[in-house]
Design a protein around this motif. Structure first.
Motif, PDB file in Angstrom:
ATOM      1  N   ILE A 118       0.863  -1.184   0.000  1.00  4.80           N
ATOM      2  CA  ILE A 118       0.000   0.000   0.000  1.00  4.80           C
ATOM      3  C   ILE A 118       0.897   1.230   0.000  1.00  4.80           C
ATOM      4  CG2 ILE A 118      -1.663   1.313   1.369  1.00  4.80           C
ATOM      5  CD1 ILE A 118      -2.578  -1.511   2.428  1.00  4.80           C
ATOM      6  N   LEU A 119       0.748   2.061  -1.009  1.00  4.78           N
ATOM      7  CA  LEU A 119       1.590   3.259  -1.073  1.00  4.78           C
ATOM      8  C   LEU A 119       1.048   4.370  -0.196  1.00  4.78           C
ATOM      9  CD1 LEU A 119       2.630   3.675  -4.820  1.00  4.78           C
ATOM     10  CD2 LEU A 119       3.939   2.712  -2.930  1.00  4.78           C
ATOM     11  N   GLU A 120      -0.241   4.589  -0.318  1.00  3.90           N
ATOM     12  CA  GLU A 120      -0.820   5.624   0.534  1.00  3.90           C
ATOM     13  C   GLU A 120      -2.323   5.462   0.712  1.00  3.90           C
ATOM     14  OE1 GLU A 120      -1.399   9.570  -1.798  1.00  3.90           O
ATOM     15  OE2 GLU A 120       0.572   8.789  -2.327  1.00  3.90           O
ATOM     16  N   ILE A 121      -2.832   6.156   1.738  1.00  9.45           N
ATOM     17  CA  ILE A 121      -4.272   6.185   1.969  1.00  9.45           C
ATOM     18  C   ILE A 121      -4.812   7.412   1.254  1.00  9.45           C
ATOM     19  CG2 ILE A 121      -6.057   6.474   3.716  1.00  9.45           C
ATOM     20  CD1 ILE A 121      -4.261   4.953   5.648  1.00  9.45           C
ATOM     21  N   ILE A 122      -5.915   7.208   0.527  1.00 10.37           N
ATOM     22  CA  ILE A 122      -6.494   8.338  -0.205  1.00 10.37           C
ATOM     23  C   ILE A 122      -7.631   8.919   0.628  1.00 10.37           C
ATOM     24  CG2 ILE A 122      -7.658   9.027  -2.344  1.00 10.37           C
ATOM     25  CD1 ILE A 122      -6.339   6.328  -3.470  1.00 10.37           C
ATOM     26  N   ASP A 123      -7.565  10.203   0.894  1.00  9.66           N
ATOM     27  CA  ASP A 123      -8.610  10.812   1.729  1.00  9.66           C
ATOM     28  C   ASP A 123      -9.755  11.308   0.872  1.00  9.66           C
ATOM     29  OD1 ASP A 123      -7.624  10.572   4.396  1.00  9.66           O
ATOM     30  OD2 ASP A 123      -5.980  11.844   3.719  1.00  9.66           O
TER      31      ASP A 123
END
Ligand SMILES: [Fe+2]
Ligand SMILES: [Fe+2]
Length: 341
Positions: free
Chosen positions: A336-341
């Motif tokens: 997982i690269l990042e959490i998308i808000d």
């Protein structure tokens, strides 16, 4: 009963004390539910603070997290500046700030989302101090500490890097790797922080030691004293976990941030022999609960939804991408690269 700044309130709060005008007339009695119009009326009458009826556990929903966070940043900036100028550090504001932060951590589901929104909007040292305070409160709660200890932990977290005010800006802001000499200067923030706080009547020994020891590591590889295992105070071990996690998930001048998933995984892998395993285990187990339902960006550039987290491998969840399910515990090539808000 908690005193709250007017700017932090949402309509619908119940008053814990009567509100009077400046010339002594009763404006609104204790127990009243305050409307939006009344809040505006208070503002026009320069009423800056009100007391709330409910116990702190119920206050969260009545207070605006973003406002509390912004106020906490302002207070942090202020006390850091006072410390830099050699002025006495104002206990009242700091205590009130931590009390508000403690209230914010009751509703935990929203906390990480909110922290992500607020990150990177201010200088690192201030947001980092507020985030470490919030994380210390959260860990204290997970470890079932008493309310008093949780507040002490929040204070220790907020103040843990206060010694950095003594580090010259050109070192603190340096975008490249520090020279060994510069690193020696940075290391001193632990001792300087301790010295700034140790004689204050509202700081106890555990809190001062947390500031002194938050970079100590169980295998003796930390600083400033190279203490080992049990010699490191409990609060310091909690601040250390919060500190490492927040540093990894923040964009800093000399390193890119990593996703919360990678941060937790790294924290767990690196914790053996370094961080206190009782604390990193609680953190590892609990923090991942927050991430079900997050939309995430995967290392293959696809976007998906976290639908299931295996308690045994919390950082390798199952992700739904379109109609397909990816099990990251099986497909180790995906991250997982990042959490998308
Ligand atoms: Fe530090
Ligand atoms: Fe720190």
């Amino acid at each position: 009963m908690l005193k709250i700044k007017l700017s932090q309130l949402k309509p619908g709060v119940k008053l814990g004390k009567d509100i009077f005008t400046f010339d002594g007339n009763l404006l609104l009695p204790k127990g009243s539910i305050v409307s939006k119009e009344q809040l505006e009326q208070f503002a026009r009458r320069n009423i800056e603070e009100v007391y709330l009826w409910e116990e702190s556990s119920k206050i969260k929903s009545q207070v605006d997290f973003q406002e509390v966070y912004k106020d906490s940043l302002a207070v942090t900036r202020e006390f850091m500046l006072e410390a830099k100028l050699g002025k006495p550090i104002d206990e009242k504001e700091i205590n009130a700030t931590v009390e508000m932060l403690v209230c914010q951590v009751f509703d935990q589901n929203d906390l990480f989302h909110q922290m992500r929104i607020m990150k990177e909007k201010d200088e690192y040292l201030f947001t980092h101090s507020v985030n470490v305070s919030l994380l210390c409160i959260l860990i204290g709660r997970w470890m079932k500490y008493s309310d008093e200890k949780i507040k002490e932990l929040g204070l220790a977290g907020l103040l843990h890097d206060i010694g950095k005010v003594k580090v010259p800006d050109h070192i603190l802001q340096k975008p490249d790797t520090l020279t060994p000499e510069e690193f020696e200067v940075v290391k001193k923030h632990t001792i300087d922080g301790y010295n700034l706080l140790v004689d204050l009547p509202w700081i106890n020994e555990s809190m001062a030691n947390a500031v002194l020891m938050h970079h100590e590591r169980a295998d003796g590889s930390g600083y400033p004293l190279g203490l080992k295992g049990v010699k490191i105070n409990n609060y310091a071990s909690i601040v250390a976990v919060a500190d490492v996690y927040d540093a990894m998930t923040s964009e800093r001048i000399y390193s890119d941030k990593v996703s919360p998933y990678t941060a937790v995984e790294t924290l767990w892998n690196d914790s053996f022999g370094k961080l206190d395993p009782r604390i990193s285990k609680v953190f590892y187990d609990k923090i991942t609960d927050f991430y079900v339902g997050n939309e995430v960006l995967l290392s293959n550039n696809e976007r998906g939804l976290v639908v299931y987290i295996d308690p045994g491998q919390p950082t390798r969840p199952i992700i739904k991408v379109g109609d397909e399910f990816y099990n990251l515990a099986e497909d180790r090539s995906l991250t997982i690269l990042e959490i998308i808000d």
